[in-house]
Design a protein around this motif. Structure first.
Motif, mmCIF file in Angstrom:
data_model
loop_
_atom_site.group_PDB
_atom_site.id
_atom_site.type_symbol
_atom_site.label_atom_id
_atom_site.label_comp_id
_atom_site.label_asym_id
_atom_site.label_seq_id
_atom_site.Cartn_x
_atom_site.Cartn_y
_atom_site.Cartn_z
ATOM 1 N N ASP A 97 0.711 -1.506 0.211
ATOM 2 C CA ASP A 97 -0.031 -0.341 -0.126
ATOM 3 C C ASP A 97 0.774 1.164 -0.236
ATOM 4 O O ASP A 97 2.074 1.161 -0.060
ATOM 5 C CB ASP A 97 -0.787 -0.048 1.490
ATOM 6 C CG ASP A 97 -0.632 0.468 2.339
ATOM 7 O OD1 ASP A 97 0.992 0.558 2.642
ATOM 8 O OD2 ASP A 97 -1.025 -1.108 3.826
ATOM 9 N N LYS A 98 0.272 2.700 0.147
ATOM 10 C CA LYS A 98 1.348 3.939 -0.368
ATOM 11 C C LYS A 98 2.170 3.743 1.202
ATOM 12 O O LYS A 98 3.119 4.119 1.114
ATOM 13 C CB LYS A 98 0.235 4.594 -0.189
ATOM 14 C CG LYS A 98 -0.883 5.414 -1.209
ATOM 15 C CD LYS A 98 -1.676 6.185 -0.835
ATOM 16 C CE LYS A 98 -2.616 6.295 -2.238
ATOM 17 N NZ LYS A 98 -3.402 6.888 -2.013
ATOM 18 N N SER A 99 1.931 3.361 2.155
ATOM 19 C CA SER A 99 3.015 3.261 3.245
ATOM 20 C C SER A 99 3.676 2.519 3.273
ATOM 21 O O SER A 99 4.252 2.315 4.615
ATOM 22 C CB SER A 99 1.627 2.784 4.549
ATOM 23 O OG SER A 99 1.274 2.126 4.894
ATOM 24 N N GLY A 100 3.623 1.267 2.691
ATOM 25 C CA GLY A 100 4.876 0.711 1.783
ATOM 26 C C GLY A 100 4.111 -0.941 2.761
ATOM 27 O O GLY A 100 5.121 -1.693 2.753
#
Length: 149
Positions: A97-100
Motif C-alpha cells: 500500500d502507500k505506506s509500504g
C-alpha cells in the motif's frame, strides 16, 4: 452468518466496554469448508470492529521474531501470509500500500494462537477436534470464559 453478524454488531454497539471473549463459534467438519467461508466473513465484517480466526491445526503458535531467519521461521511467515491472503502481482511479489505495508485479502483475521489468546476474536471458525482442545487446554480456556484469564 448474516443474522449472527448483525446481532454481534448490535450487541457491540450497546456495550460501554468491549467484552474480550469469543462470542460465536462456527463448527465445520473440514478445514476446507472453513477456508471457503473466509471471503464471505470478511465481506460481512468489512466496516465493523469485529474480528475472527480460523482455529485449526494450521494456525501458528506465534509470529517469528523479525530477526529470526531460520528455515522454520520462514515457513511460519509463509503460512501466515497464506492465512492472511497475501496479495501478489503477476511476478509473485507482494503488493504494497502507500505506506509500504503488504496488502492482504483477509485483514480481519487473527492469524496466530498467541494473538487469539491475547485478544480473543469475536468469531471462531473451527472443527470438532480443535473445539475440544479449546475446551480442555488450560491456555485456551479463557477464549470461552474470560473470567479465567
Amino acid at each position: 452468518m448474516i443474522p449472527l453478524v448483525k446481532d454481534l454488531i448490535d450487541h457491540q454497539a450497546s456495550l460501554q466496554k468491549p467484552v474480550e471473549s469469543v462470542k460465536a463459534i462456527f463448527l465445520y467438519p473440514l478445514n476446507a469448508l472453513m477456508e471457503d467461508q473466509k471471503e464471505r466473513l470478511e465481506n460481512l465484517l468489512k466496516d465493523t470492529n469485529l474480528t475472527y480466526t480460523v482455529y485449526n491445526g494450521d494456525l501458528p503458535e506465534r509470529e517469528p521474531k523479525a530477526n529470526d531467519t531460520t528455515e522454520e521461521a520462514e515457513k511460519i511467515r509463509k503460512k501466515i501470509d497464506d492465512i492472511r491472503g497475501l496479495i501478489v502481482d503477476e511476478d509473485n511479489k507482494p503488493i504494497l500500500d502507500k505506506s509500504g505495508d503488504r496488502q492482504y485479502r483477509f485483514p480481519k483475521i487473527q492469524y496466530t494462537r498467541e494473538m487469539v489468546r491475547n485478544n480473543p476474536p469475536d468469531i471462531i471458525l473451527t472443527n470438532p477436534t480443535m473445539l475440544e482442545y479449546i475446551l480442555l487446554r488450560k491456555k485456551d480456556e479463557s477464549l470461552i470464559n474470560p473470567d479465567l484469564k
